[in-house]
Write an enzyme that holds these catalytic residues in place. Structure first.
Site, mmCIF file in Angstrom:
data_model
loop_
_atom_site.group_PDB
_atom_site.id
_atom_site.type_symbol
_atom_site.label_atom_id
_atom_site.label_comp_id
_atom_site.label_asym_id
_atom_site.label_seq_id
_atom_site.Cartn_x
_atom_site.Cartn_y
_atom_site.Cartn_z
ATOM 1 N N GLY A 70 0.717 -1.346 0.180
ATOM 2 C CA GLY A 70 0.114 -0.093 -0.031
ATOM 3 C C GLY A 70 0.881 1.066 0.177
ATOM 4 O O GLY A 70 2.014 1.332 -0.693
ATOM 5 N N ALA A 71 0.388 2.276 0.701
ATOM 6 C CA ALA A 71 1.078 3.551 0.602
ATOM 7 C C ALA A 71 2.515 3.553 1.139
ATOM 8 O O ALA A 71 3.580 3.890 0.984
ATOM 9 C CB ALA A 71 0.116 4.590 1.329
ATOM 10 N N THR A 85 -3.405 -8.886 -3.545
ATOM 11 C CA THR A 85 -3.715 -8.617 -5.239
ATOM 12 C C THR A 85 -2.551 -8.651 -5.908
ATOM 13 O O THR A 85 -1.534 -7.867 -5.582
ATOM 14 C CB THR A 85 -4.562 -7.175 -5.377
ATOM 15 O OG1 THR A 85 -5.569 -7.018 -4.007
ATOM 16 C CG2 THR A 85 -5.036 -6.887 -6.555
ATOM 17 N N ASN A 144 0.607 1.754 12.574
ATOM 18 C CA ASN A 144 0.202 2.721 13.571
ATOM 19 C C ASN A 144 -0.002 2.180 15.037
ATOM 20 O O ASN A 144 -0.226 0.898 15.099
ATOM 21 C CB ASN A 144 -1.182 3.388 13.266
ATOM 22 C CG ASN A 144 -1.253 4.197 11.993
ATOM 23 O OD1 ASN A 144 -0.202 5.091 11.935
ATOM 24 N ND2 ASN A 144 -2.116 4.154 11.078
ATOM 25 N N ALA A 155 2.383 10.000 2.564
ATOM 26 C CA ALA A 155 2.095 9.202 1.587
ATOM 27 C C ALA A 155 0.639 8.753 1.264
ATOM 28 O O ALA A 155 -0.091 8.211 2.364
ATOM 29 C CB ALA A 155 2.883 7.819 1.507
ATOM 30 N N LYS A 166 3.149 10.195 17.920
ATOM 31 C CA LYS A 166 2.720 9.914 16.678
ATOM 32 C C LYS A 166 1.298 9.389 16.909
ATOM 33 O O LYS A 166 0.299 9.383 16.234
ATOM 34 C CB LYS A 166 3.664 8.876 16.047
ATOM 35 C CG LYS A 166 3.043 8.302 14.737
ATOM 36 C CD LYS A 166 2.743 9.552 13.712
ATOM 37 C CE LYS A 166 2.192 9.026 12.408
ATOM 38 N NZ LYS A 166 2.891 8.128 11.684
ATOM 39 N N SER A 205 -4.814 8.030 6.218
ATOM 40 C CA SER A 205 -5.257 6.663 5.944
ATOM 41 C C SER A 205 -6.592 6.471 6.402
ATOM 42 O O SER A 205 -7.221 5.436 5.747
ATOM 43 C CB SER A 205 -4.130 5.719 6.333
ATOM 44 O OG SER A 205 -4.033 5.943 7.759
ATOM 45 N N ARG A 252 -13.578 0.430 3.890
ATOM 46 C CA ARG A 252 -12.626 -0.551 4.448
ATOM 47 C C ARG A 252 -12.808 -0.516 5.989
ATOM 48 O O ARG A 252 -13.187 0.684 6.555
ATOM 49 C CB ARG A 252 -11.333 -0.516 4.158
ATOM 50 C CG ARG A 252 -11.091 -0.652 2.563
ATOM 51 C CD ARG A 252 -9.527 -0.693 2.238
ATOM 52 N NE ARG A 252 -8.905 0.292 2.238
ATOM 53 C CZ ARG A 252 -8.809 1.256 1.152
ATOM 54 N NH1 ARG A 252 -9.267 0.820 -0.036
ATOM 55 N NH2 ARG A 252 -8.313 2.292 1.291
#
Length: 305
Positions: free
Chosen positions: A21-22, A44, A109, A136, A187, A256, A265
């Site tokens: 992903g990102a 995928t 995260n 991103a 964070k 995100s 999602r």
């Protein structure tokens, strides 16, 4: 050593990225650009990846492999870049890519990476949490746009030297910190505040509103108390500093958790927001705002309705 030079040890290291992903694409592009193309694994099949930085397009050759049975040997370093909600789905990859000499760097995260990922790893695997500072975003054409510098914070512990060596000379800056808990909680508070974007369906520009700023500041004050109870050494000014960062972002910058909501999602609401309420209860710290936000995010993510 010049910016893109590397050592023989880094070049010989077998590197895998789980989750293109990102975040995974950013890491993969940084490695490929420096001559250390990683193996890519995900759900995928794709022929490759592409990172866009300013006007530069950085392709990463694939393929993205989707069958764990195709893996013939463990990797030396694994970057786990799936979301916390996808750890169970990545378990088959972890089982075949990890061995007693593997270092797994968890690019997720939250502050609970070790406890969440370790049950899925073979004995002896070194697990290393990381704090990801990547602006991103996935694009509609399947590429990922990096809208700033890429940086990782790592704890000063076993395995960090391997990650530093693998990423040496790449566009991804690495810092190894002794007080990792403080960095991780800072964070997390930033990620928790971003949960408000998922609830409102708005991007960073919404933090220019004074009422949203007041709510964000009060929410972060609750989180600050919990963070300190968990051992983080955050200053009183941390909530205002985090809020100021949101207000300085481009107004159209997403996050995100908002992207996941828009795509229907599951949301990482528990590791980003629910954790404040959970640990607040454990320490006897009231978190009324955090409780409401976590409840609303849970309903947004899980339904019914």
């Amino acid at each position: 050593m010049t910016e893109r030079e590397t050592t023989p040890a880094a070049r010989a290291t077998r590197v895998a990225v789980i989750g293109p992903g990102a975040i995974g694409t950013t890491i993969a592009a940084a490695l490929h650009e420096a001559g250390r193309t990683p193996a890519l694994y995900g759900r995928t099949p794709r022929p490759g990846l592409e990172l866009v930085v300013a006007e530069e397009r950085l392709p990463v050759p694939g393929p993205v492999r989707t069958e764990p049975a195709e893996v013939s040997h463990p990797a030396d370093v694994v970057f786990l870049a799936v979301k916390a909600t996808q750890i169970a789905g990545a378990a088959p990859w972890l089982a075949v890519l990890c061995g007693p000499n593997t270092v797994v760097c968890v690019l997720q995260n939250g502050v609970e990476q070790v406890s969440m990922v370790s049950p899925h790893l073979p004995p002896g695997t070194v697990i290393l949490p990381a704090v990801v500072w990547f602006p991103a975003q996935a694009q509609e054409d399947g590429s990922v746009r990096l809208r700033g510098e890429a940086r990782l914070s790592l704890p000063e512990t076993r395995g960090s030297d391997r990650i530093v060596e693998v990423l040496r000379g790449t566009r991804c800056e690495i810092e190894v910190v002794a007080d990792f808990s403080t960095v991780a909680w800072r964070k997390l508070l930033q990620n928790a505040a971003a949960g408000l974007m998922a609830l409102t369906g708005r991007r960073s520009g919404m933090f220019a509103r004074d009422d949203i700023a007041d709510l964000t500041r009060a929410y972060l004050q609750e989180g600050l108390l919990v963070a300190r109870a968990e051992g983080a050494r955050l200053a009183d000014a941390a909530p205002d500093e985090i809020l100021a960062k949101f207000r300085a972002f481009p107004a159209d910058l997403s996050t995100s958790i908002l992207t996941d909501r828009d795509a229907g999602r599951p949301l990482e609401w528990d590791v980003r927001n629910g954790v404040i309420s959970r640990l607040g209860r454990a320490h006897g710290i009231p978190t009324p705002i955090a409780d409401i936000i976590a409840t609303l995010l849970a309903a947004t993510s899980d339904g019914p309705g």
